[in-house]
Design a protein around this motif. Sequence first.
Motif, PDB file in Angstrom:
ATOM      1  N   SER A  48     -17.431 -40.868 -77.430  1.00  0.00           N
ATOM      2  CA  SER A  48     -18.164 -41.427 -76.288  1.00  0.00           C
ATOM      3  C   SER A  48     -17.124 -41.929 -75.301  1.00  0.00           C
ATOM      4  CB  SER A  48     -19.083 -42.578 -76.716  1.00  0.00           C
ATOM      5  OG  SER A  48     -20.117 -42.116 -77.567  1.00  0.00           O
ATOM      6  N   ALA A  49     -17.071 -41.303 -74.122  1.00  0.00           N
ATOM      7  CA  ALA A  49     -16.032 -41.637 -73.149  1.00  0.00           C
ATOM      8  C   ALA A  49     -16.642 -41.802 -71.775  1.00  0.00           C
ATOM      9  CB  ALA A  49     -14.963 -40.545 -73.117  1.00  0.00           C
ATOM     10  N   GLY A  50     -16.427 -42.952 -71.199  1.00  0.00           N
ATOM     11  CA  GLY A  50     -16.912 -43.211 -69.861  1.00  0.00           C
ATOM     12  C   GLY A  50     -15.761 -43.428 -68.901  1.00  0.00           C
ATOM     13  N   HIS A  51     -16.100 -43.426 -67.622  1.00  0.00           N
ATOM     14  CA  HIS A  51     -15.072 -43.667 -66.613  1.00  0.00           C
ATOM     15  C   HIS A  51     -15.709 -44.345 -65.410  1.00  0.00           C
ATOM     16  CE1 HIS A  51     -11.517 -43.314 -64.160  1.00  0.00           C
ATOM     17  NE2 HIS A  51     -12.195 -42.677 -63.231  1.00  0.00           N
ATOM     18  N   ARG A  58     -10.154 -42.990 -69.080  1.00  0.00           N
ATOM     19  CA  ARG A  58     -11.453 -43.085 -69.735  1.00  0.00           C
ATOM     20  C   ARG A  58     -11.453 -44.179 -70.805  1.00  0.00           C
ATOM     21  NH1 ARG A  58     -15.134 -39.550 -68.282  1.00  0.00           N
ATOM     22  NH2 ARG A  58     -14.488 -37.675 -67.157  1.00  0.00           N
ATOM     23  N   THR A  59     -12.603 -44.800 -70.966  1.00  0.00           N
ATOM     24  CA  THR A  59     -12.791 -45.812 -72.001  1.00  0.00           C
ATOM     25  C   THR A  59     -13.936 -45.385 -72.898  1.00  0.00           C
ATOM     26  OG1 THR A  59     -14.319 -47.065 -70.606  1.00  0.00           O
ATOM     27  CG2 THR A  59     -11.985 -47.660 -70.485  1.00  0.00           C
ATOM     28  N   GLY A  60     -13.932 -45.872 -74.120  1.00  0.00           N
ATOM     29  CA  GLY A  60     -14.986 -45.509 -75.053  1.00  0.00           C
ATOM     30  C   GLY A  60     -14.458 -45.524 -76.465  1.00  0.00           C
ATOM     31  N   ARG A  67     -12.887 -44.384 -89.533  1.00  0.00           N
ATOM     32  CA  ARG A  67     -12.222 -45.330 -88.651  1.00  0.00           C
ATOM     33  C   ARG A  67     -12.684 -45.083 -87.222  1.00  0.00           C
ATOM     34  NH1 ARG A  67      -5.874 -45.694 -90.077  1.00  0.00           N
ATOM     35  NH2 ARG A  67      -6.183 -47.676 -89.019  1.00  0.00           N
ATOM     36  N   THR A  68     -12.616 -46.120 -86.419  1.00  0.00           N
ATOM     37  CA  THR A  68     -13.006 -46.033 -85.015  1.00  0.00           C
ATOM     38  C   THR A  68     -11.850 -46.502 -84.152  1.00  0.00           C
ATOM     39  OG1 THR A  68     -15.331 -46.447 -85.543  1.00  0.00           O
ATOM     40  CG2 THR A  68     -14.642 -46.808 -83.261  1.00  0.00           C
ATOM     41  N   ALA A  69     -11.580 -45.763 -83.107  1.00  0.00           N
ATOM     42  CA  ALA A  69     -10.527 -46.146 -82.164  1.00  0.00           C
ATOM     43  C   ALA A  69     -11.121 -46.273 -80.777  1.00  0.00           C
ATOM     44  CB  ALA A  69      -9.414 -45.111 -82.148  1.00  0.00           C
ATOM     45  N   ARG A  70     -10.738 -47.328 -80.085  1.00  0.00           N
ATOM     46  CA  ARG A  70     -11.080 -47.435 -78.666  1.00  0.00           C
ATOM     47  C   ARG A  70     -10.099 -46.582 -77.884  1.00  0.00           C
ATOM     48  NH1 ARG A  70     -12.133 -53.188 -76.317  1.00  0.00           N
ATOM     49  NH2 ARG A  70      -9.844 -53.201 -76.367  1.00  0.00           N
ATOM     50  N   LEU A  71     -10.617 -45.733 -77.034  1.00  0.00           N
ATOM     51  CA  LEU A  71      -9.758 -44.801 -76.302  1.00  0.00           C
ATOM     52  C   LEU A  71      -8.683 -45.514 -75.496  1.00  0.00           C
ATOM     53  CD1 LEU A  71     -12.453 -42.274 -75.031  1.00  0.00           C
ATOM     54  CD2 LEU A  71     -10.901 -41.999 -76.962  1.00  0.00           C
ATOM     55  N   GLU A  72      -9.031 -46.633 -74.902  1.00  0.00           N
ATOM     56  CA  GLU A  72      -8.072 -47.355 -74.067  1.00  0.00           C
ATOM     57  C   GLU A  72      -6.954 -47.994 -74.881  1.00  0.00           C
ATOM     58  OE1 GLU A  72     -11.874 -49.957 -74.243  1.00  0.00           O
ATOM     59  OE2 GLU A  72     -11.304 -47.833 -74.374  1.00  0.00           O
ATOM     60  N   ASP A  73      -7.098 -48.052 -76.211  1.00  0.00           N
ATOM     61  CA  ASP A  73      -6.077 -48.660 -77.057  1.00  0.00           C
ATOM     62  C   ASP A  73      -5.105 -47.640 -77.650  1.00  0.00           C
ATOM     63  OD1 ASP A  73      -7.151 -51.163 -76.650  1.00  0.00           O
ATOM     64  OD2 ASP A  73      -8.414 -51.099 -78.437  1.00  0.00           O
TER      65      ASP A  73
END
Length: 328
Positions: A48-51, A58-60, A67-73
Amino acid sequence: MTAAARPVLVVAERLDPSADMVVDQLNQRDVPVIRFDAAEFPQQLTLSAGHAPTEPGRTGILDDGRRTARLEDVRAVCWRRPGRPVIADAVPGPYATWPQNQAECALLDVVAALPGARWINNPHHDRIAAHKPQQLVTATRCGLRVPRSLITNDPDAARDFAKQVDGPLICKPVLGGRLPVDEGRKLMVATHYVDPAAFDGSIRTTGHYFQEAIEKAYEVRLVAVADRVFGGTLHTSPEKARTDWRTDYEHITYGTVDVPEEIATGVRRFLAYYGIVCGSFDFAVTLDGEWVFFENNPAGTRAWVENHTGTGLPIAAAHADYVRGACE
């Protein structure tokens, strides 16, 4: 989030020893890793990626079910020949190509837009850097010696080239990969010697890649990671293995070699030209000790180079050090 907690994405086939070794090195450095194969998207992998206009990328989230990763991290991405997305069987075969292309583009383009992430290698650059005939031109510009070569579908041009070389000739694939044959088996098209006397109209069936055969003392698989270069030697005895060592692994003796500075400089220029960080370079070393560039595979296999040469070539550690250093 602290820099130490930022994850690295390792995108590779599940059965990839080179990726395994990098993951192990990252684990030893306490760097969080999320490893997945692009073939798992969209069925096992959730994206799931938004902008927004004010955001740098992109963030999401990216979730593999464990495991889950935040895209911005995400601090870095190791991208190593992953499979293509697999579409659910509920989509009929003729219609599966479109969603497969959509899924592949969605995943790649989102990951490629991660803000501040390092890449080994960005696949957009990797794809261009893998074109073998173009590599010879680039290598020459970077100060590396290359063999005389000809790509043609003209039998007369092939004969003229043979006269100019006036020595042994080889033919090699323009593109790597394997030919599918019966019962799921795949056939590797190996480099092989050719006899110019046998050149005929069949050359017109496709583009042929001819090259002068280099008399060599041994070969080198040089693995470059950013500014670091590692030289693994391959000494072969049977003629088949000397022509293409991939055809006869049982008759290879492995070792290491110090890479001459002028070769290391040329390799670094080569990487910079294509905007890539890592490459597996094939060289021949002549009887006079001169290094001759054959080709570079940006995502070439390298685990065997490290495994067969002991601890002398810490290639996986160099990958881990590079991605760990991102954003710190």
